[in-house]
Design a protein around this motif. Structure first.
Motif, PDB file in Angstrom:
ATOM      1  N   LEU A   1      36.613  26.579  55.042  1.00  0.00           N
ATOM      2  CA  LEU A   1      36.094  25.982  53.797  1.00  0.00           C
ATOM      3  C   LEU A   1      34.835  25.172  54.100  1.00  0.00           C
ATOM      4  CD1 LEU A   1      39.431  24.664  52.195  1.00  0.00           C
ATOM      5  CD2 LEU A   1      38.190  26.762  51.604  1.00  0.00           C
TER       6      LEU A   1
ATOM      7  N   ARG B   1      44.742  13.503  49.007  1.00  0.00           N
ATOM      8  CA  ARG B   1      45.729  14.581  48.968  1.00  0.00           C
ATOM      9  C   ARG B   1      45.649  15.353  47.647  1.00  0.00           C
ATOM     10  NH1 ARG B   1      51.013  12.095  51.296  1.00  0.00           N
ATOM     11  NH2 ARG B   1      50.456  13.008  53.302  1.00  0.00           N
ATOM     12  N   ASP B   2      45.264  14.665  46.595  1.00  0.00           N
ATOM     13  CA  ASP B   2      45.137  15.308  45.282  1.00  0.00           C
ATOM     14  C   ASP B   2      43.844  16.104  45.147  1.00  0.00           C
ATOM     15  OD1 ASP B   2      47.562  14.260  44.565  1.00  0.00           O
ATOM     16  OD2 ASP B   2      46.724  12.574  43.430  1.00  0.00           O
TER      17      ASP B   2
ATOM     18  N   LYS C   1      35.597  23.848  48.145  1.00  0.00           N
ATOM     19  CA  LYS C   1      35.406  24.640  46.935  1.00  0.00           C
ATOM     20  C   LYS C   1      35.208  26.108  47.292  1.00  0.00           C
ATOM     21  CE  LYS C   1      35.217  20.979  44.236  1.00  0.00           C
ATOM     22  NZ  LYS C   1      36.224  20.741  43.180  1.00  0.00           N
TER      23      LYS C   1
ATOM     24  N   SER D   1      39.260  24.735  43.767  1.00  0.00           N
ATOM     25  CA  SER D   1      39.436  23.703  44.768  1.00  0.00           C
ATOM     26  C   SER D   1      40.646  24.065  45.631  1.00  0.00           C
ATOM     27  CB  SER D   1      39.680  22.381  44.042  1.00  0.00           C
ATOM     28  OG  SER D   1      39.805  21.338  44.966  1.00  0.00           O
ATOM     29  N   ASN D   2      40.508  23.928  46.949  1.00  0.00           N
ATOM     30  CA  ASN D   2      41.586  24.299  47.870  1.00  0.00           C
ATOM     31  C   ASN D   2      41.767  23.185  48.890  1.00  0.00           C
ATOM     32  OD1 ASN D   2      41.740  27.350  47.021  1.00  0.00           O
ATOM     33  ND2 ASN D   2      39.576  26.892  47.382  1.00  0.00           N
ATOM     34  N   THR D   3      43.010  22.770  49.080  1.00  0.00           N
ATOM     35  CA  THR D   3      43.283  21.643  49.965  1.00  0.00           C
ATOM     36  C   THR D   3      44.177  22.062  51.126  1.00  0.00           C
ATOM     37  OG1 THR D   3      43.064  20.093  48.129  1.00  0.00           O
ATOM     38  CG2 THR D   3      44.202  19.293  50.096  1.00  0.00           C
ATOM     39  N   ILE D   4      43.712  21.758  52.342  1.00  0.00           N
ATOM     40  CA  ILE D   4      44.451  22.019  53.575  1.00  0.00           C
ATOM     41  C   ILE D   4      44.890  20.671  54.137  1.00  0.00           C
ATOM     42  CG2 ILE D   4      44.316  22.981  55.911  1.00  0.00           C
ATOM     43  CD1 ILE D   4      41.863  24.599  54.991  1.00  0.00           C
ATOM     44  N   GLU D   5      46.164  20.549  54.450  1.00  0.00           N
ATOM     45  CA  GLU D   5      46.644  19.283  55.016  1.00  0.00           C
ATOM     46  C   GLU D   5      47.474  19.538  56.267  1.00  0.00           C
ATOM     47  OE1 GLU D   5      48.501  16.530  52.315  1.00  0.00           O
ATOM     48  OE2 GLU D   5      49.602  15.518  53.913  1.00  0.00           O
ATOM     49  N   TYR D   6      47.192  18.777  57.317  1.00  0.00           N
ATOM     50  CA  TYR D   6      47.974  18.843  58.548  1.00  0.00           C
ATOM     51  C   TYR D   6      48.477  17.443  58.830  1.00  0.00           C
ATOM     52  CZ  TYR D   6      49.085  19.687  63.492  1.00  0.00           C
ATOM     53  OH  TYR D   6      49.720  19.806  64.706  1.00  0.00           O
TER      54      TYR D   6
ATOM     55  N   GLU E   1      53.623  19.174  60.069  1.00  0.00           N
ATOM     56  CA  GLU E   1      53.585  19.865  58.767  1.00  0.00           C
ATOM     57  C   GLU E   1      52.178  20.354  58.476  1.00  0.00           C
ATOM     58  OE1 GLU E   1      55.408  17.839  55.477  1.00  0.00           O
ATOM     59  OE2 GLU E   1      54.213  18.919  53.995  1.00  0.00           O
TER      60      GLU E   1
ATOM     61  N   SER F   1      50.140  22.240  55.294  1.00  0.00           N
ATOM     62  CA  SER F   1      50.324  22.695  53.911  1.00  0.00           C
ATOM     63  C   SER F   1      49.009  23.107  53.275  1.00  0.00           C
ATOM     64  CB  SER F   1      50.999  21.608  53.078  1.00  0.00           C
ATOM     65  OG  SER F   1      50.100  20.559  52.821  1.00  0.00           O
ATOM     66  N   LEU F   2      49.117  24.038  52.344  1.00  0.00           N
ATOM     67  CA  LEU F   2      47.970  24.540  51.592  1.00  0.00           C
ATOM     68  C   LEU F   2      48.245  24.419  50.098  1.00  0.00           C
ATOM     69  CD1 LEU F   2      47.279  27.861  53.561  1.00  0.00           C
ATOM     70  CD2 LEU F   2      45.947  25.735  53.664  1.00  0.00           C
ATOM     71  N   LYS F   3      47.255  23.951  49.355  1.00  0.00           N
ATOM     72  CA  LYS F   3      47.291  23.966  47.890  1.00  0.00           C
ATOM     73  C   LYS F   3      46.032  24.684  47.436  1.00  0.00           C
ATOM     74  CE  LYS F   3      47.832  19.542  47.322  1.00  0.00           C
ATOM     75  NZ  LYS F   3      47.919  18.154  46.793  1.00  0.00           N
ATOM     76  N   LEU F   4      46.192  25.929  47.019  1.00  0.00           N
ATOM     77  CA  LEU F   4      45.035  26.782  46.762  1.00  0.00           C
ATOM     78  C   LEU F   4      44.903  27.103  45.272  1.00  0.00           C
ATOM     79  CD1 LEU F   4      45.782  29.336  49.639  1.00  0.00           C
ATOM     80  CD2 LEU F   4      44.497  27.175  49.778  1.00  0.00           C
ATOM     81  N   ASP F   5      43.761  26.745  44.691  1.00  0.00           N
ATOM     82  CA  ASP F   5      43.486  27.171  43.314  1.00  0.00           C
ATOM     83  C   ASP F   5      43.343  28.681  43.259  1.00  0.00           C
ATOM     84  OD1 ASP F   5      43.532  24.657  42.269  1.00  0.00           O
ATOM     85  OD2 ASP F   5      41.380  24.525  41.839  1.00  0.00           O
TER      86      ASP F   5
END
Lengths: 325, 325
Positions: free
Chosen positions: A136, A181-182, A255, A263-268, B267, B269-273
């Motif tokens: 991204l 996170r949001d 984006k 919008s795409n969020t990656i969290e580790y 952990e 995690s992915l949050k993908l539009d």
């Protein structure tokens, strides 16, 4: 794969524990600067003096160097890389390029393989920043640390007059973390990202107000943060603060799509009961990769960025593809 | 790096978008099985017939194959790997070993480089399973998918008599996810892990009870899950369910220390539009690695497990060490 441990503090003990969990790992010994007679290892691993290390030149595939980043590793890693394949957990971020160059020169000249800055930050957090930014590119990433014990900040408090013992926890600011996170991408000050919680045992009769003031105004360490100071007894310190937990989060939101419409969020994230044992476990996995890469002819200095993940696992490529891909 | 897109559905359009975000990527063209005259690309990328692909043999560094895993990729990837370096997103987990062998043979024989099963699962989720299991061998991992649209399950509903359109969301069971996130390592049934939410547009006069019954009892797809069916109008479908979001979580908890006294949780995690745009973005990053590895002499079939993360980034090794490690 034959490994050895150089330095036997919390990290060295963690490597000794991790070695028990990996069937392909044989732990040859622990090397110490202390008198080997005075050191008893957790699992009865033989102990040798660092002075005898060269006798093990052909008996150790990878030497795991468990020293501190401030003064030990800048000297130890390049010196030991002249005779051994080595792994370290050098974590002074600003000095990584310099450390890399020095270790690389030593390893190249002696045809050994070295891997530096292994652990979780630098290490797994760095890898996640890299993967996320490569996938991204139109985005922004954030790293939060904690809740966990910062050894450096705890030490800084201990140096204040009247302080007997201290433990400092770094804690992400909950609302800021939730906002990121949001998927929000705010500009953040130091104060907006982390809180510093300090637990302090003071000498009897010490001026507590003065100690608290000295902590909260200490430049670099505490002045730029919302800092809380709680005075506790030595008994409470031992009962409630004897562990070394840590962890944290790397988040990147980026984006994609026409007009960046998605919008795409990656969290580790990591929640670690034991910071040194997790780091030690990473060191052992990366030692496996160093061993394999050296066998294939790779020499010089590497970082976790240079290691194909398949080389970290005891499983074969075919096994990994069948059960994990 | 010159890339081209083979197949222009959601994934192909995603690759076209991703190419705009990467300065080192030149998008040579889109290859389609349709009549090129009938196809208008999002950014004006030239369109060619798949019949002319061999004219581009020396003009494309990496061909990104954007076909489906059921019937397209098993044929396309080995065939195209005879003349091009290729990347695909083959995601039929059970058939990955077979696909790998066939593509590997084609790529080896023709001295090209192929990378299969790129995206997020298989892909980034697989990588996280691998890293986590290598670092914490004494542990257990869990993968949860969603909340997101499952194309296969949506299609299965659409095949029922009386159904005009349908959208199926896979949703992790909240309490189970929280339990695993808290470091528990339960044995879980299919039903305990995911819920299936179905939104269905029925023909006028259709027997809704019968449709609902057919969905909920469909073997493999729905029978083993708690499934909800909500009938909506075509207007609501278009308004509320036109996007293709997805995501999920990979969690591994592992023990470390003497007598496994410490618990550590990783952990990802992915949050993908947009599921296809994220997958496409991963394809472009891995195409960069394929290009570089081919230049260095690597041939045959690879998976994301075989790629050193540094090869995914447009930044140099020195830049990565300075700003990301």
């Amino acid at each position: 794969m034959k490994i050895a441990i150089y330095g036997y503090g919390n990290l060295g003990r963690g490597v000794e524990c991790a070695a028990q969990q990996n069937d392909d790992v044989e732990l040859v010994g622990v090397f110490t600067r202390r008198d080997p007679k005075d050191l008893k290892t957790l699992f009865g691993t033989p102990v040798y003096s660092v002075d005898d290390i060269l006798d093990f030149k052909d008996k150790v595939d990878v030497l795991i160097i468990c020293g501190g980043s401030a003064t030990d590793l800048p000297k130890m890693t390049p010196a030991l890389a002249c005779d051994f394949n080595v792994v370290d957990s050098f974590d002074t971020h600003a000095k990584i390029p310099e450390h890399f160059e020095i270790v690389d020169a030593a390893a190249y000249a002696n045809e050994t393989t070295a891997l530096i800055s292994c652990g979780w930050d630098p290490g797994m957090f760095s890898l996640n920043r890299l993967y996320a930014s490569a996938i991204l590119p139109d985005g922004k990433d954030y790293t939060f640390w904690g809740r966990g014990v910062s050894q450096g900040h705890s030490d800084a408090i201990r140096r204040i007059d009247g302080v007997v013992d201290a433990r400092q926890y770094t804690v992400p600011v909950a609302e800021t973390l939730q906002s990121v996170r949001d998927g929000n991408t705010p500009e953040l000050t130091t104060r907006q990202k982390h809180i510093r919680e300090c637990y302090v045992v003071a000498e009897e009769g010490a001026n507590l107000q003065e100690i608290e003031q000295k902590i909260k105004t200490m430049p670099n360490y505490f002045a730029d943060y919302d800092t809380t100071v709680t005075f506790i007894s030595m008994e409470e310190m031992k009962r409630d603060h004897s562990e070394i937990p840590h962890g944290g989060v790397v988040i990147r939101t980026g984006k994609t799509g026409v007009n960046s419409c998605h919008s795409n969020t990656i969290e580790y994230s990591l929640k670690l009961d034991s910071n040194p044992e997790f780091t030690a476990s990473a060191l052992v996995a990366f030692a496996r990769a160093v061993y394999r890469m050296h066998e294939r002819g790779t020499i010089g200095c590497l970082t976790p960025f240079d290691v194909a993940p398949a080389d970290l696992s005891p499983l074969s490529g075919a096994e990994l593809r069948a059960i994990m891909l």
